[in-house]
Design a protein around this motif. Structure first.
Motif, PDB file in Angstrom:
ATOM      1  N   VAL A   1      23.832   1.199  21.026  1.00 30.81           N
ATOM      2  CA  VAL A   1      23.485   0.436  19.825  1.00 30.81           C
ATOM      3  C   VAL A   1      24.639   0.505  18.834  1.00 30.81           C
ATOM      4  CG1 VAL A   1      21.975   0.324  17.803  1.00 30.81           C
ATOM      5  CG2 VAL A   1      20.996   0.749  20.072  1.00 30.81           C
ATOM      6  N   PHE A   2      25.134  -0.658  18.446  1.00 37.79           N
ATOM      7  CA  PHE A   2      26.064  -0.760  17.320  1.00 37.79           C
ATOM      8  C   PHE A   2      25.273  -1.380  16.180  1.00 37.79           C
ATOM      9  CE2 PHE A   2      29.237  -2.595  14.565  1.00 37.79           C
ATOM     10  CZ  PHE A   2      30.259  -1.660  14.574  1.00 37.79           C
ATOM     11  N   ASP A   3      25.205  -0.678  15.071  1.00 34.79           N
ATOM     12  CA  ASP A   3      24.272  -0.992  13.990  1.00 34.79           C
ATOM     13  C   ASP A   3      25.020  -1.466  12.745  1.00 34.79           C
ATOM     14  OD1 ASP A   3      21.559  -0.776  12.731  1.00 34.79           O
ATOM     15  OD2 ASP A   3      22.589   0.741  11.537  1.00 34.79           O
ATOM     16  N   GLY A   4      24.414  -2.388  12.026  1.00 37.51           N
ATOM     17  CA  GLY A   4      25.112  -3.035  10.929  1.00 37.51           C
ATOM     18  C   GLY A   4      25.093  -2.349   9.581  1.00 37.51           C
ATOM     19  N   HIS A   5      24.287  -1.294   9.418  1.00 35.20           N
ATOM     20  CA  HIS A   5      24.269  -0.675   8.089  1.00 35.20           C
ATOM     21  C   HIS A   5      23.596   0.688   8.118  1.00 35.20           C
ATOM     22  CE1 HIS A   5      24.659  -0.921   3.691  1.00 35.20           C
ATOM     23  NE2 HIS A   5      23.601  -0.141   3.688  1.00 35.20           N
ATOM     24  N   ASN A   6      24.263   1.669   7.512  1.00 39.04           N
ATOM     25  CA  ASN A   6      23.610   2.945   7.220  1.00 39.04           C
ATOM     26  C   ASN A   6      24.173   3.512   5.932  1.00 39.04           C
ATOM     27  OD1 ASN A   6      25.679   5.195   7.708  1.00 39.04           O
ATOM     28  ND2 ASN A   6      25.832   4.051   9.626  1.00 39.04           N
ATOM     29  N   ASP A   7      23.438   4.437   5.340  1.00 33.32           N
ATOM     30  CA  ASP A   7      23.822   5.075   4.079  1.00 33.32           C
ATOM     31  C   ASP A   7      24.027   6.569   4.254  1.00 33.32           C
ATOM     32  OD1 ASP A   7      23.847   2.955   2.033  1.00 33.32           O
ATOM     33  OD2 ASP A   7      21.739   2.708   2.561  1.00 33.32           O
ATOM     34  N   VAL A   8      24.506   6.977   5.440  1.00 28.88           N
ATOM     35  CA  VAL A   8      24.704   8.408   5.671  1.00 28.88           C
ATOM     36  C   VAL A   8      25.765   8.978   4.734  1.00 28.88           C
ATOM     37  CG1 VAL A   8      26.435   8.158   7.505  1.00 28.88           C
ATOM     38  CG2 VAL A   8      24.947  10.177   7.451  1.00 28.88           C
ATOM     39  N   LEU A   9      26.751   8.169   4.335  1.00 33.33           N
ATOM     40  CA  LEU A   9      27.778   8.672   3.414  1.00 33.33           C
ATOM     41  C   LEU A   9      27.174   9.037   2.063  1.00 33.33           C
ATOM     42  CD1 LEU A   9      30.771   6.275   4.192  1.00 33.33           C
ATOM     43  CD2 LEU A   9      30.389   8.614   5.022  1.00 33.33           C
TER      44      LEU A   9
ATOM     45  N   ASN B   1      23.158 -14.171  18.207  1.00 35.16           N
ATOM     46  CA  ASN B   1      23.480 -14.095  16.779  1.00 35.16           C
ATOM     47  C   ASN B   1      22.552 -13.151  16.006  1.00 35.16           C
ATOM     48  OD1 ASN B   1      24.038 -17.079  17.823  1.00 35.16           O
ATOM     49  ND2 ASN B   1      25.585 -16.571  16.297  1.00 35.16           N
ATOM     50  N   VAL B   2      21.901 -12.254  16.724  1.00 35.27           N
ATOM     51  CA  VAL B   2      20.933 -11.332  16.126  1.00 35.27           C
ATOM     52  C   VAL B   2      21.232  -9.921  16.618  1.00 35.27           C
ATOM     53  CG1 VAL B   2      18.481 -10.734  15.907  1.00 35.27           C
ATOM     54  CG2 VAL B   2      19.178 -13.144  16.061  1.00 35.27           C
ATOM     55  N   GLY B   3      21.035  -8.950  15.750  1.00 29.68           N
ATOM     56  CA  GLY B   3      21.193  -7.553  16.120  1.00 29.68           C
ATOM     57  C   GLY B   3      20.454  -6.668  15.143  1.00 29.68           C
ATOM     58  N   PHE B   4      20.947  -5.456  14.962  1.00 24.41           N
ATOM     59  CA  PHE B   4      20.293  -4.480  14.093  1.00 24.41           C
ATOM     60  C   PHE B   4      21.149  -4.193  12.863  1.00 24.41           C
ATOM     61  CE2 PHE B   4      18.738  -2.518  18.328  1.00 24.41           C
ATOM     62  CZ  PHE B   4      17.717  -3.452  18.422  1.00 24.41           C
ATOM     63  N   GLY B   5      20.467  -3.998  11.744  1.00 23.11           N
ATOM     64  CA  GLY B   5      21.079  -3.525  10.507  1.00 23.11           C
ATOM     65  C   GLY B   5      20.119  -2.522   9.896  1.00 23.11           C
ATOM     66  N   SER B   6      19.994  -1.371  10.525  1.00 17.96           N
ATOM     67  CA  SER B   6      18.868  -0.469  10.323  1.00 17.96           C
ATOM     68  C   SER B   6      18.652  -0.057   8.867  1.00 17.96           C
ATOM     69  CB  SER B   6      19.078   0.801  11.154  1.00 17.96           C
ATOM     70  OG  SER B   6      20.188   1.547  10.665  1.00 17.96           O
ATOM     71  N   ASP B   7      19.743   0.203   8.140  1.00 20.47           N
ATOM     72  CA  ASP B   7      19.651   0.814   6.802  1.00 20.47           C
ATOM     73  C   ASP B   7      19.201   2.270   6.895  1.00 20.47           C
ATOM     74  OD1 ASP B   7      20.110   0.745   4.085  1.00 20.47           O
ATOM     75  OD2 ASP B   7      18.691  -0.868   3.675  1.00 20.47           O
ATOM     76  N   PHE B   8      19.546   2.935   8.011  1.00 21.67           N
ATOM     77  CA  PHE B   8      19.242   4.368   8.125  1.00 21.67           C
ATOM     78  C   PHE B   8      19.787   5.123   6.917  1.00 21.67           C
ATOM     79  CE2 PHE B   8      19.233   3.888  12.969  1.00 21.67           C
ATOM     80  CZ  PHE B   8      17.862   4.032  13.063  1.00 21.67           C
ATOM     81  N   ASP B   9      19.022   6.079   6.454  1.00 22.17           N
ATOM     82  CA  ASP B   9      19.324   6.908   5.286  1.00 22.17           C
ATOM     83  C   ASP B   9      19.270   6.136   3.976  1.00 22.17           C
ATOM     84  OD1 ASP B   9      19.553   9.558   6.133  1.00 22.17           O
ATOM     85  OD2 ASP B   9      21.552   9.234   6.930  1.00 22.17           O
ATOM     86  N   GLY B  10      18.752   4.894   4.026  1.00 18.58           N
ATOM     87  CA  GLY B  10      18.623   4.115   2.803  1.00 18.58           C
ATOM     88  C   GLY B  10      17.245   3.513   2.603  1.00 18.58           C
TER      89      GLY B  10
END
Length: 374
Positions: free
Chosen positions: A14-22, A317-326
């Motif tokens: 999985v290559f994901d479009g967004h996380n807030d781990v930083l 044209n669709v995938g994941f942008g989880s927003d993990f940690d956000g």
């Protein structure tokens, strides 16, 4: 959909479009972010060990500067005169209006953003090859093949960028390849869409002249411009002035969940026409028809949005942008390891291995290549 495959097959990267781990590392592990992320356990929803367990192969790692909590915003006035934003709106409206959080000033946003990017540089150095900061699509593909975590530097909300865009050059040299001009608050580049339900995304005046200048500068450098958090007027301004595919890294379908942060069918049509991309956000309040966080929610809420977006955009044209940690995840997901449940749910819904691979990582890498070039 095409034929189903066995749910017990090996993990799909999985290559994901967004996380807030930083942000989580900045708030909770600032003294030794490398150890927290690489050796764990880091607080929040992801670290390297859990990523490997989940098949999380990489993604866009966001430098997001949290809104200041202090009540007096007067010291931020120095960023306003060249911004094109009414001073009273920024200093009074943001402070008093319930729709917006305070906007960080340039100096603090710059320092925090540089610090977060330094975290990534340190993590990469300390990882002995287990983490790779990627600057082109070939590096992402090679990292996935080598089972190294493929990291793309992203800025969410451009408060760290000066009006002359000097810092854009500096951040690009550090590895920045993606930027969202705004988070859900105003800055010198434009107005983010406030979090409202039910609401259309058409709330706010869009980009400023500086925002349009930033979009054009990103096009010249082949930096991806992320449409998530822009209001609808800003979306159409990017569509008018950008020559790159339209990408919303972590947004959902407004028809299924009438959140102001989600995309209307008209916006989805424009994204399709540009051969762009949408990454499904895993936050419950952006998924559910009632806009609520519920103990009854499951990963099937995500499948519903994937189905709809595939119908509107096509399976490439669709995938994941989880927003993990956000965001608050569905109770059955818990953290990054819940990706295995989501992939299993997509298989059960009828997605075959080839389409799953496209949605899980290939579509993201391909749209980045279309944006960045070779």
């Amino acid at each position: 959909m095409n034929s189903k495959v066995n749910e017990t097959e090996s993990l799909v990267p999985v290559f994901d479009g967004h996380n807030d781990v930083l942000m989580q590392l900045w708030l909770n592990h600032r003294q030794n972010p490398e150890q927290a992320f690489l050796e764990g356990p880091a607080c929040g929803q992801m670290d390297l060990s859990r990523c490997r367990e989940a098949g999380f192969a990489g993604g866009l790692f966001a430098a997001y500067v949290p809104s200041p909590t202090f009540p007096d915003l007067a010291e931020q006035a120095s960023i306003v005169p060249s911004s094109g934003i009414d001073t009273r709106f920024l200093l009074e409206g943001v402070n008093k209006h319930p729709d917006f959080s305070p906007t960080p000033d340039l100096n603090s946003a710059r320092d925090i953003t540089i610090g977060m990017m330094a975290f990534l540089l340190r993590i990469e150095k300390a990882s002995a090859g287990a983490v790779k900061i990627c600057r082109n699509a070939a590096e992402i593909r090679q990292s996935i093949q080598n089972q190294a975590l493929a990291v793309v530097m992203h800025i969410e909300g451009a408060e760290a960028i000066d009006p002359d865009l000097y810092l854009l050059d500096v951040f690009y040299a550090m590895g920045l390849r993606s930027i969202g001009p705004v988070w859900s608050r105003p800055n010198i580049f434009g107005h983010g869409v406030p979090f409202k339900f039910p609401s259309t995304p058409d709330i706010g005046p869009g980009l400023t002249e500086l925002g349009i200048k930033l979009v054009k500068a990103c096009n010249q450098k082949r930096i991806m411009v992320d449409l998530s958090h822009l209001d609808e007027k800003g979306f159409w301004q990017v569509a008018q002035h950008s020559d790159a595919p339209l990408v919303a890294s972590h947004s959902n379908a407004h028809t299924l969940s009438a959140q102001s942060r989600n995309l209307t069918d008209k916006q989805l049509a424009a994204i399709k026409e540009s051969n762009g991309f949408v990454g499904v956000n895993f936050g419950m309040s952006f998924l559910r028809e009632d806009g609520q966080k519920s103990a009854d929610a499951t990963v099937d809420e995500m499948v519903r949005h994937v189905d709809y977006l595939v119908e509107k955009l096509g399976e490439n044209n669709v995938g994941f942008g989880s927003d993990f940690d956000g965001v608050t995840l569905t109770p059955d997901m818990v953290d990054v390891r819940g990706l295995t449940k989501l992939v299993a749910a997509l298989r059960k819904a009828g997605y075959n291995q080839q389409v799953l691979e496209n949605i899980c990582h290939k579509n993201w890498v391909n749209v980045l290549e279309r944006t960045w070039g070779q």
